[in-house]
Design an enzyme around this catalytic site. Structure first.
Site, short mmCIF file in Angstrom:
data_model
loop_
_atom_site.label_atom_id
_atom_site.label_comp_id
_atom_site.label_asym_id
_atom_site.label_seq_id
_atom_site.Cartn_x
_atom_site.Cartn_y
_atom_site.Cartn_z
N ARG A 1 4.32 -4.13 1.03
CA ARG A 1 3.16 -4.53 1.85
C ARG A 1 1.89 -4.67 1.01
NH1 ARG A 1 3.06 -0.36 6.43
NH2 ARG A 1 3.72 0.88 4.64
N ASN B 1 5.35 -3.26 8.62
CA ASN B 1 6.76 -2.89 8.53
C ASN B 1 7.41 -2.96 9.89
OD1 ASN B 1 7.06 -2.41 5.83
ND2 ASN B 1 6.81 -0.17 5.98
#
Ligand SMILES: [Fe+3]
Ligand SMILES: [Mg+2]
Ligand SMILES: [Zn+2]
Ligand SMILES: [Zn+2]
Lengths: 338, 754
Positions: B18, B36
């Protein structure tokens, strides 16, 4: 009067020869006033208590082996099943399936041995039957016995009584019978190095049946100690944890097992008792057993664990401090190590 | 502005994905967010179409080194997107395809900080970042957030919290992030010595090692036992206390080339494998004169070498500055010890001291073991750093299945849709703890992936503990059981990994024993066909082997069996003095005997005939010693005639091992040369089988499967010969050729039947 030297089919046809065989061989040795060889059924008197019945077949090969023969083994096997159920054995019935061609002298020895074992165990053979099988259809002789005994009402023995933490005991070295019979059968030239433990376990069971805290008894016959452990685990719904170093196995028996790749824990004993008892009672049982000649080699060999995994409820703590599961006996255990 | 919804799967969690997306979006001027999912990463990206194209391509091309992203979907959305890019909280989406990150060795950045006295994490044994650190061993549940890991009990200090929350920081959402203020911490315990914590604990551990003591160290996936690898007395004591007389110990090396080179021969490929993020144990040739205690690997020409797999091990290895024995603290075949109290109890008579830490280990995971054979590192045991192994299946399963593998070197595998997840090494299932570990792993895989299989695939051997477990499980839960033949699973594992295409494949399945469809114990077969349709075309001449499982532990039994069957008197000293007669009689009378043509037993026999190993204290000891001896022979490349081949009555090609006996028994030839010649004979036999089958069936590709091919000497004779003869030669890398590959193979075999 029997003129023949060997059993023939005619000895099983219900006629004169058969009557002679029964009277001269069976009745003579069994010598029991209640044994009315002409009657098909006999009344027996039973003392008060819970009636316990067992039945068992005997097909051991060879018919005699160091430490016993099929006759004595049949009595011990049947009597022991009653004894470990907490009963006093009283009566036996006997069916003999004789293969054509069996030497009559040999048959007599077997019956005499059977009668001697019954007398020693205080049981009476009260009914019987003989059949003759055509040559090739039997292993010399097969015996089938039913045993009747009586135990005190409310006998506190049973798998359901077993609790986590209970001790597991055995009355002496295991596996001798299995190895003795195998050595005799296979004619390795080692016959006699190991003597069967076949015997009545009545002295052993009688000595501890009165002790508080005894939960369960079983004789580790076919399938051996490991198989009894599985019966206990299944019946009690708990794990059985055995301690390899504590399990008595005679040196010769172990050596033969090692050489042939057998595990003595899966081999039959015919004169041993496995007992489960409350932890506090274990020492008393051990002492009672060790005081008897039959129980010299008694030992505490393990304990009952908590709830067991269904697939692997019996485990062995090994000598080197590891553990392995003792699987249920397969009919033909195949090697597993890839 | 056009916007895309991008979904990525594969290994995208626990690897800094990320923050990578965040930085990438900022660089390209993309607006939107990233978050996520349950094992996935979802991105909303808004920008000009050309920029979006570049951004999407870069997502895959520039991903962090330990990530393995795959595009699951790219969908245009009509959504007003605020300017700027953000990282959002995890979403718990349904039906996702999670992929678990493995445990990773410390990265160069963290090692630099570890050594930097001015860094606040200098010398701190639990340093990690998004590119390194524990993952698989500490995940409790998905999604992969700190609260769902073993780090949940360590609240972040302000400094760590700031790093964790900063998208441009290397530790942004590094879930196990730790420092000397947050913990975890080390603790040193030794009988008769004061316990010590933190840095003092590490110093006390090192001091104990320097004094020649055995120290139990809690690592990533469980406890190791460490001791000075040059101290013969310490190593011998370890052997004695562990009741492990012969099996080689692994050696942990400090990260300096001189020390490594003085002990083992490691080429560039070996160094790369050693230094990989999995930090496996790598079997390497031992250098003559290596400054290592002889007791480390008596009789072996190899050393299992490893580099530090955690900052703690790094500090120990560097602080000690010389090789250390590092062996799993559990008994062989048992699962790793993970819990401090359990370890203290189990190791009471074994370890002199303990270096504990207080970070819980959620699942035990043993060291991975690799060996470079025929030019590539091959996984012999998959564990820490590699697991769980996730692969795409060459088919789609209509229903999920759970494959229970074999009995030794157990692994299990969960198959669903077109994916398979293979567990780490679970141990030998005779051991109750290993079997309990299998049950836990089965539940763990099902809950982590949210998959409930209706079908259990098992080895056809009714006595395997895995088969028994599956039977009980199937009864309790109403599941179906599908048996798979042992060597079909071996062949299918090879085919499933190597994807040889549609043409029939010939697979040599050489191992110890496994139950075959004819009721005999296979292990020297050549199977022709494809997963779901294997046909036996060759085998070794079956022989009668006495002793059940004891035969596998006593190579003398295999050797004697071959001699007796060939009408030769076994050499003096082969049979045990006591009971030779009874062994012979039992063999002659077929008492407790089985029929087998297993190649592993032939190697056992050769090892026993050469006097290397009459009774084994660990699995495969005889063949491993035979290989090490063969490696020392002066002519290890000499050609040898193969065993004679003939067609048996059932049409199967049969190789007759009896032809190898005279050479093995010829005492006028040095044992090393006989060992080498035996390897050459077996390789030549394999080649002759392949050529005979090619003449008859036109097969072009040949695969090597089964534990016998862990033997480098054998494979490095055979594989080049096969290639020279024009065969495409397939030998697995990611799936172990031994029984650890069976669970995967069972799924491939099952899928091939459909
Ligand atoms: Fe195998
Ligand atoms: Mg019975
Ligand atoms: Zn790092
Ligand atoms: Zn901190």
């Amino acid at each position: 009067m029997i003129e023949d030297t060997h059993v023939s089919l005619a000895h099983g046809n219900g006629g004169r020869l058969m009557r002679a065989l029964i009277e001269e061989v069976f009745a003579r040795h069994l010598a029991d006033p209640a044994l009315d060889t002409g009657a098909d059924a006999v009344p027996v008197a039973l003392p008060a208590g819970e009636i316990v019945v067992t039945t068992d077949g005997f097909t051991v090969q060879p018919l005699s082996f160091p430490g016993g023969d099929i006759g004595a083994l049949a009595v011990h096997g049947t009597v022991n099943d009653l004894a470990v159920a907490g009963a006093r054995p009283l009566y036996l019935t006997l069916a003999a399936l004789i293969e054509e061609g069996l030497e009559i002298a040999r048959l007599e020895r077997i019956v005499a041995s059977l009668a001697g074992a019954a007398r020693a165990a205080g049981v009476r053979v009260v009914a019987g039957d003989t059949k003759v099988l055509p040559r090739g259809q039997g292993g010399g002789i097969y015996l089938a016995l039913t045993g009747i005994g009586v135990r005190p009402p409310g006998c506190g023995l049973g798998l359901g009584r077993i609790e986590t933490g209970d001790a597991v005991l055995v009355s002496g070295p295991v596996g001798d019978h299995g190895i003795a019979v195998m050595l005799a059968r296979e004619e390795f030239g080692l016959s006699g190095d190991v003597v069967s433990d076949a015997a009545s376990v009545l002295p052993l069971t009688a000595a501890i049946a009165v002790l508080p805290g005894l939960r369960f008894m079983r004789d580790p016959t076919r399938g051996g100690l490991a198989t009894v452990a599985h019966e206990i685990a299944r019946g009690a719904g708990r794990a059985v944890e055995l301690d390899e170093a504590a399990i008595p196995v005679r040196g010769t028996t172990r050596a033969v097992c090692d050489m042939l790749g057998y595990d003595p824990l899966y081999l039959a004993s015919e004169g041993r008792v496995v007992a489960v008892a409350a932890p506090a009672a274990a020492a008393a049982i051990l002492a009672a057993w060790r005081a008897l000649p039959e129980g010299e080699g008694a030992a505490i060999i393990g304990a009952i664990g908590a709830a067991a995994p269904a697939d692997a409820p019996v485990l062995l703590r090994t000598r080197i401090g590891g553990a392995r599961t003792l699987p249920e006996l397969e009919s033909d255990p195949l090697p597993r190590i890839c | 502005m056009p916007a895309l919804r991008i979904e990525l799967g594969g290994r995208v969690q626990g690897v800094g994905f990320r923050p990578f997306v965040y930085r990438l979006a900022r660089r390209h001027g993309v607006s939107g967010w990233v978050r996520n999912g349950l094992g996935t990463v979802e991105i909303l990206a808004a920008a000009d179409p050309a920029i979006l194209d570049r951004f999407t391509a870069a997502l895959l091309a520039e991903a962090p080194p330990t990530a393995r992203p795959g595009l699951l979907g790219v969908t245009p959305v009509a959504e007003a997107v605020e300017p700027g890019f953000s990282i959002r909280d995890s979403a718990a989406t349904e039906g996702a395809r999670p992929a678990f990150p493995p445990d990773l060795a410390p990265c160069p950045d963290c090692l630099r900080e570890l050594a930097d006295r001015s860094d606040r994490r200098a010398g701190y044994p639990f340093i990690n970042c998004t590119q390194c650190g524990p993952r698989y061993s500490l995940i409790r549940r998905l999604p992969y957030d700190r609260a769902n890991t073993a780090m949940a009990g360590f609240p972040l200090c302000p400094a760590c919290r700031a790093e964790y929350a900063d998208p441009l920081n290397r530790r942004f959402h590094a879930e196990p992030v730790a420092c000397p203020d947050c913990g975890p911490y080390c603790r040193f315990e030794a009988a008769g010595a004061p316990s010590a914590a933190g840095e003092a604990a590490l110093a006390a551990g090192l001091a104990a090692l320097r004094r020649g003591l055995i120290v139990a160290v809690r690592g990533v996936g469980g406890y190791h036992l460490l001791c000075d690898a040059a101290d013969q007395a310490a190593v011998a004591a370890l052997r004695h206390r562990k009741s492990r007389p012969d099996k080689p110990f692994a050696v942990l090396f400090p990260d300096d080339a001189r020390t490594l080179d003085s002990c083992v021969a490691a080429d560039a490929a070996a160094r790369a494998a050693l230094r990989g993020p999995a930090r496996p144990i790598l079997l390497l040739p031992r250098r003559p004169g290596a400054p290592l205690a002889p007791a480390i690997a008596p009789g072996f020409g190899t050393i299992g070498a490893m580099l530090a797999d955690s900052p703690l091990h790094h500090l120990l290895a560097e602080g000690f500055g010389a090789p250390l024995v590092a062996t799993s603290a559990n008994r062989s075949g048992e699962p790793m010890l993970t819990d401090p109290d359990a370890a203290a109890a189990a190791l009471a008579g074994i370890a002199d001291a303990f270096l504990h830490h207080d970070r819980p280990i959620e699942r035990p995971v043993d060291d991975s073991v690799l060996r470079i054979i025929d030019g590539a590192p091959r996984i012999l045991r998959a564990g820490r750093g590699l697991c769980p192994i996730e692969r795409t299946l060459p088919f789609r399963l209509a229903e999920p299945v759970l494959a229970l593998g074999g009995h030794m070197k157990s692994t299990i595998a969960l198959g669903f849709a077109d994916r398979v997840v293979i567990s780490p090494h679970l141990g030998d299932l005779d051991d109750p703890a290993a079997l309990a570990g299998l049950a836990r792993m089965a539940a763990d895989l099902q809950s982590l992936y949210g998959i409930a299989p209706r079908r259990l695939l098992v080895d056809a051997h009714p006595g395997y503990a895995s088969t028994r477990w599956a039977r009980a499980e199937a009864r309790a839960r109403g599941l179906d059981i599908v048996p798979v033949w042992h060597h079909h699973a071996h062949a299918s594992a090879l085919a499933g990994e190597m994807a040889p295409g549609a043409a029939p494949l010939l697979v040599l399945t050489w191992d110890g024993v496994g139950l075959g469809p004819d009721g005999t114990l296979w292990g020297g077969e050549a199977l022709l066909g494809r997963p779901g349709a294997w046909r036996r075309v060759a085998r070794f001449r079956p022989f009668r082997l006495q002793g059940g499982d004891a035969a596998s532990r006593a190579p003398w039994r295999s050797a004697a069996a071959l001699c007796w069957a060939a009408g030769i008197d076994p050499p003096a000293g082969l049979l045990p003095e006591q009971g030779a007669g009874i062994a012979r009689a039992a063999w002659a009378r077929d008492l407790n005997c089985h029929r087998t043509g297993a190649a592993g037993r032939l190697f056992d026999a050769a090892a026993a005939l050469l006097g290397l190993c009459r009774v084994a204290s660990f699995e495969g000891q005889g063949p491993a010693l035979l290989e090490s001896l063969a490696d020392t022979a002066d002519d290890i490349t000499g050609p040898a005639p193969g065993l004679p081949l003939a067609d048996a009555a059932d049409g199967v090609i049969e190789a007759d091992w009896s032809a190898a006996l005279p050479a093995l028994l010829d005492a006028s030839v040095p044992a090393a040369r006989r060992a080498a010649a035996f390897h050459a004979t077996m390789a030549a036999t394999a080649l002759a089988i392949a050529e005979t089958v090619r003449r008859r069936h036109g097969v072009a590709a040949i695969g090597l499967a089964g534990g016998v091919f862990q033997n480098r000497n054998l494979v490095e004779r055979l594989a080049p010969a096969l290639r020279a003869a024009g065969f495409a030669t397939l030998f697995g890398e990611a799936i172990a050729c031994n029984d650890a590959g069976l669970s995967f193979g069972q799924i491939i075999e099952y899928g091939g039947r459909a």
